[in-house]
Motif scaffolding. Structure first.
Motif, PDB file in Angstrom:
ATOM      1  N   THR A  97       0.843  -1.202   0.000  1.00 59.51           N
ATOM      2  CA  THR A  97       0.000   0.000   0.000  1.00 59.51           C
ATOM      3  C   THR A  97       0.875   1.249   0.000  1.00 59.51           C
ATOM      4  O   THR A  97       0.608   2.223  -0.701  1.00 59.51           O
ATOM      5  CB  THR A  97      -0.925   0.023   1.237  1.00 59.51           C
ATOM      6  OG1 THR A  97      -1.810  -1.101   1.186  1.00 59.51           O
ATOM      7  CG2 THR A  97      -1.748   1.305   1.278  1.00 59.51           C
ATOM      8  N   ALA A  98       1.961   1.205   0.771  1.00 65.53           N
ATOM      9  CA  ALA A  98       2.864   2.352   0.885  1.00 65.53           C
ATOM     10  C   ALA A  98       3.662   2.616  -0.389  1.00 65.53           C
ATOM     11  O   ALA A  98       4.291   3.671  -0.514  1.00 65.53           O
ATOM     12  CB  ALA A  98       3.820   2.146   2.057  1.00 65.53           C
ATOM     13  N   ASP A 146      -1.343  -9.720  -3.303  1.00 68.89           N
ATOM     14  CA  ASP A 146      -0.284  -8.728  -3.490  1.00 68.89           C
ATOM     15  C   ASP A 146      -0.576  -7.839  -4.698  1.00 68.89           C
ATOM     16  O   ASP A 146      -0.369  -6.622  -4.649  1.00 68.89           O
ATOM     17  CB  ASP A 146       1.066  -9.425  -3.680  1.00 68.89           C
ATOM     18  CG  ASP A 146       1.448 -10.285  -2.486  1.00 68.89           C
ATOM     19  OD1 ASP A 146       1.082  -9.916  -1.359  1.00 68.89           O
ATOM     20  OD2 ASP A 146       2.092 -11.319  -2.689  1.00 68.89           O
ATOM     21  N   LEU A 147      -1.061  -8.445  -5.773  1.00 70.26           N
ATOM     22  CA  LEU A 147      -1.377  -7.676  -6.986  1.00 70.26           C
ATOM     23  C   LEU A 147      -2.529  -6.707  -6.738  1.00 70.26           C
ATOM     24  O   LEU A 147      -2.490  -5.557  -7.181  1.00 70.26           O
ATOM     25  CB  LEU A 147      -1.720  -8.627  -8.139  1.00 70.26           C
ATOM     26  CG  LEU A 147      -0.563  -9.501  -8.650  1.00 70.26           C
ATOM     27  CD1 LEU A 147      -1.066 -10.507  -9.676  1.00 70.26           C
ATOM     28  CD2 LEU A 147       0.539  -8.629  -9.250  1.00 70.26           C
ATOM     29  N   LEU A 148      -3.550  -7.168  -6.000  1.00 63.65           N
ATOM     30  CA  LEU A 148      -4.680  -6.288  -5.665  1.00 63.65           C
ATOM     31  C   LEU A 148      -4.221  -5.124  -4.782  1.00 63.65           C
ATOM     32  O   LEU A 148      -4.663  -3.984  -4.937  1.00 63.65           O
ATOM     33  CB  LEU A 148      -5.776  -7.086  -4.960  1.00 63.65           C
ATOM     34  CG  LEU A 148      -6.552  -8.087  -5.830  1.00 63.65           C
ATOM     35  CD1 LEU A 148      -7.457  -8.952  -4.970  1.00 63.65           C
ATOM     36  CD2 LEU A 148      -7.375  -7.351  -6.889  1.00 63.65           C
ATOM     37  N   THR A 149      -3.300  -5.417  -3.858  1.00 64.25           N
ATOM     38  CA  THR A 149      -2.778  -4.373  -2.974  1.00 64.25           C
ATOM     39  C   THR A 149      -1.942  -3.365  -3.757  1.00 64.25           C
ATOM     40  O   THR A 149      -1.956  -2.161  -3.465  1.00 64.25           O
ATOM     41  CB  THR A 149      -1.943  -4.986  -1.832  1.00 64.25           C
ATOM     42  OG1 THR A 149      -2.694  -6.022  -1.196  1.00 64.25           O
ATOM     43  CG2 THR A 149      -1.589  -3.927  -0.791  1.00 64.25           C
ATOM     44  N   LEU A 150      -1.211  -3.838  -4.762  1.00 61.59           N
ATOM     45  CA  LEU A 150      -0.457  -2.918  -5.623  1.00 61.59           C
ATOM     46  C   LEU A 150      -1.408  -1.978  -6.368  1.00 61.59           C
ATOM     47  O   LEU A 150      -1.132  -0.789  -6.524  1.00 61.59           O
ATOM     48  CB  LEU A 150       0.399  -3.703  -6.619  1.00 61.59           C
ATOM     49  CG  LEU A 150       1.784  -4.135  -6.123  1.00 61.59           C
ATOM     50  CD1 LEU A 150       2.456  -5.046  -7.144  1.00 61.59           C
ATOM     51  CD2 LEU A 150       2.666  -2.919  -5.843  1.00 61.59           C
ATOM     52  N   LEU A 151      -2.537  -2.534  -6.834  1.00 64.79           N
ATOM     53  CA  LEU A 151      -3.549  -1.696  -7.486  1.00 64.79           C
ATOM     54  C   LEU A 151      -4.127  -0.682  -6.494  1.00 64.79           C
ATOM     55  O   LEU A 151      -4.427   0.454  -6.851  1.00 64.79           O
ATOM     56  CB  LEU A 151      -4.674  -2.568  -8.062  1.00 64.79           C
ATOM     57  CG  LEU A 151      -4.308  -3.405  -9.291  1.00 64.79           C
ATOM     58  CD1 LEU A 151      -5.470  -4.329  -9.660  1.00 64.79           C
ATOM     59  CD2 LEU A 151      -3.965  -2.499 -10.478  1.00 64.79           C
ATOM     60  N   CYS A 152      -4.266  -1.111  -5.241  1.00 66.59           N
ATOM     61  CA  CYS A 152      -4.728  -0.216  -4.182  1.00 66.59           C
ATOM     62  C   CYS A 152      -3.749   0.944  -4.007  1.00 66.59           C
ATOM     63  O   CYS A 152      -4.142   2.093  -3.831  1.00 66.59           O
ATOM     64  CB  CYS A 152      -4.892  -1.001  -2.882  1.00 66.59           C
ATOM     65  SG  CYS A 152      -4.148  -0.295  -1.418  1.00 66.59           S
ATOM     66  N   ALA A 153      -2.440   0.643  -4.089  1.00 66.03           N
ATOM     67  CA  ALA A 153      -1.410   1.688  -3.974  1.00 66.03           C
ATOM     68  C   ALA A 153      -1.535   2.699  -5.108  1.00 66.03           C
ATOM     69  O   ALA A 153      -1.365   3.905  -4.905  1.00 66.03           O
ATOM     70  CB  ALA A 153      -0.021   1.056  -3.985  1.00 66.03           C
ATOM     71  N   VAL A 154      -1.855   2.204  -6.314  1.00 68.52           N
ATOM     72  CA  VAL A 154      -2.069   3.091  -7.464  1.00 68.52           C
ATOM     73  C   VAL A 154      -3.272   3.990  -7.181  1.00 68.52           C
ATOM     74  O   VAL A 154      -3.242   5.201  -7.446  1.00 68.52           O
ATOM     75  CB  VAL A 154      -2.300   2.278  -8.761  1.00 68.52           C
ATOM     76  CG1 VAL A 154      -2.664   3.209  -9.917  1.00 68.52           C
ATOM     77  CG2 VAL A 154      -1.056   1.462  -9.113  1.00 68.52           C
ATOM     78  N   GLY A 155      -4.337   3.419  -6.608  1.00 66.43           N
ATOM     79  CA  GLY A 155      -5.525   4.192  -6.256  1.00 66.43           C
ATOM     80  C   GLY A 155      -5.217   5.295  -5.252  1.00 66.43           C
ATOM     81  O   GLY A 155      -5.634   6.446  -5.423  1.00 66.43           O
ATOM     82  N   PHE A 156      -4.454   4.958  -4.207  1.00 68.04           N
ATOM     83  CA  PHE A 156      -4.085   5.959  -3.207  1.00 68.04           C
ATOM     84  C   PHE A 156      -3.174   7.030  -3.806  1.00 68.04           C
ATOM     85  O   PHE A 156      -3.257   8.207  -3.440  1.00 68.04           O
ATOM     86  CB  PHE A 156      -3.400   5.304  -2.003  1.00 68.04           C
ATOM     87  CG  PHE A 156      -4.359   4.716  -1.008  1.00 68.04           C
ATOM     88  CD1 PHE A 156      -5.329   5.513  -0.409  1.00 68.04           C
ATOM     89  CD2 PHE A 156      -4.297   3.377  -0.662  1.00 68.04           C
ATOM     90  CE1 PHE A 156      -6.221   4.984   0.515  1.00 68.04           C
ATOM     91  CE2 PHE A 156      -5.186   2.830   0.261  1.00 68.04           C
ATOM     92  CZ  PHE A 156      -6.154   3.634   0.850  1.00 68.04           C
TER      93      PHE A 156
END
Length: 293
Positions: A97-98, A146-156
């Motif tokens: 996320t970071a 992990d891939l979904l969380t990376l997409l979450c990082a892009v969203g943030f």
């Protein structure tokens, strides 16, 4: 002075979010992740609308559009983070996320052709390294979580970037209310779609989700929107990345987590990242000039 007020405000936001890790852990014992998102965003929009009711009369169509855009990014980021957490470890979820701290300057560069500040970019990379040292265990394998969380990082990252862009011309309060309203609508659509319409009234669950709604959502996002008016989006992302550091601090204080060398090294790296991003190492330049003189 406004720059420093903005950065102090962002630090307070990171501290609040860090404390929210404990409240989230307790809330998840009583509510589903999607219910928590719906409740916290609903509390946010209700409180802000009540406190700033008079401002709603001055709302413009363009403010609604801009607020809706960052509201969509906000909810998508939280939802992807929540789903990702079901398939990966909390430590990897926090670290990935970071990663948004590194993505933000590239959004500015590729979409708006804005030149990257080398000190902010290095600070961003150093900050993500520090978060990694604090959060990650020695495993390199990637899964769907992990891939979904990376997409979450892009969203943030997009949320931070467009908040900084839009708040320059819009009222921060109205922008925050609209993004909360958008996130609330999306959250309840998902809750109803999943059939999670039965909400627990357990005192422990209610008190912790109220904390998330009042402090981690209402106060934190209002302060973030105000603060980003006075600093760069990359600087904001670096300061907000200290959420992991403060989460560690509150885990030590409230959950009696043992301090490790990894935690100390990670904390030092994050603090160095902020110093480099903030000062551009100007104190070294001053010393060089004085020596030359």
């Amino acid at each position: 002075m406004r720059k420093y007020i903005g950065e102090i405000s962002l630090t307070i936001v990171a501290i609040i979010w860090g404390s929210g890790f404990v409240a989230s852990a307790v809330s998840l014992e009583h509510y589903t992740p999607y219910q928590i998102l719906a409740i916290r965003f609903l509390i946010g929009v209700l409180l802000l609308s009540l406190v700033f009711f008079k401002k709603l009369k001055r709302i413009k169509k363009i403010t609604i559009i801009k607020g809706s855009i960052i509201g969509i990014f906000l909810y998508l980021a939280f939802a992807l983070q929540t789903v990702g957490l079901q398939y990966t470890t909390p430590s990897k979820n926090a670290f990935l996320t970071a990663v948004n701290v590194v993505i933000v300057p590239f959004i500015a560069f590729f979409i708006y052709k804005r030149k990257m500040d080398k000190f902010e970019l290095f600070g961003a990379i150093l900050a993500i390294t520090g978060v990694g040292v604090i959060s990650l265990k020695l495993t390199a394998e990637l899964n769907i979580g992990d891939l979904l969380t990376l997409l979450c990082a892009v969203g943030f990252a997009f949320h931070i970037f467009y908040t900084a862009k839009f708040v320059k011309d819009e009222d921060p309060v109205l922008l925050t209310i609209i993004q909360m309203a958008t996130a609330t609508i999306l959250a309840f659509i998902v809750v109803f779609f999943k059939g999670e319409t039965s909400f627990s009234m357990n005192v422990e669950g209610v008190s912790n989700v109220l904390y998330l709604g009042v402090f981690s959502t209402t106060i934190a996002f209002l302060m973030q929107t105000f603060a980003q008016k006075y600093t760069t989006e990359t600087n904001a992302a670096i300061i907000l990345s200290t959420e992991a550091l403060w989460g560690m601090v509150f885990s030590i204080i409230l959950l009696s987590e043992v301090i490790t060398m990894k935690m100390i090294i990670g904390a030092v790296l994050i603090l160095c990242a902020i110093i480099i991003s903030e000062t551009k190492l100007n104190f070294f330049k001053k010393e060089t000039i004085e020596e030359a003189a």
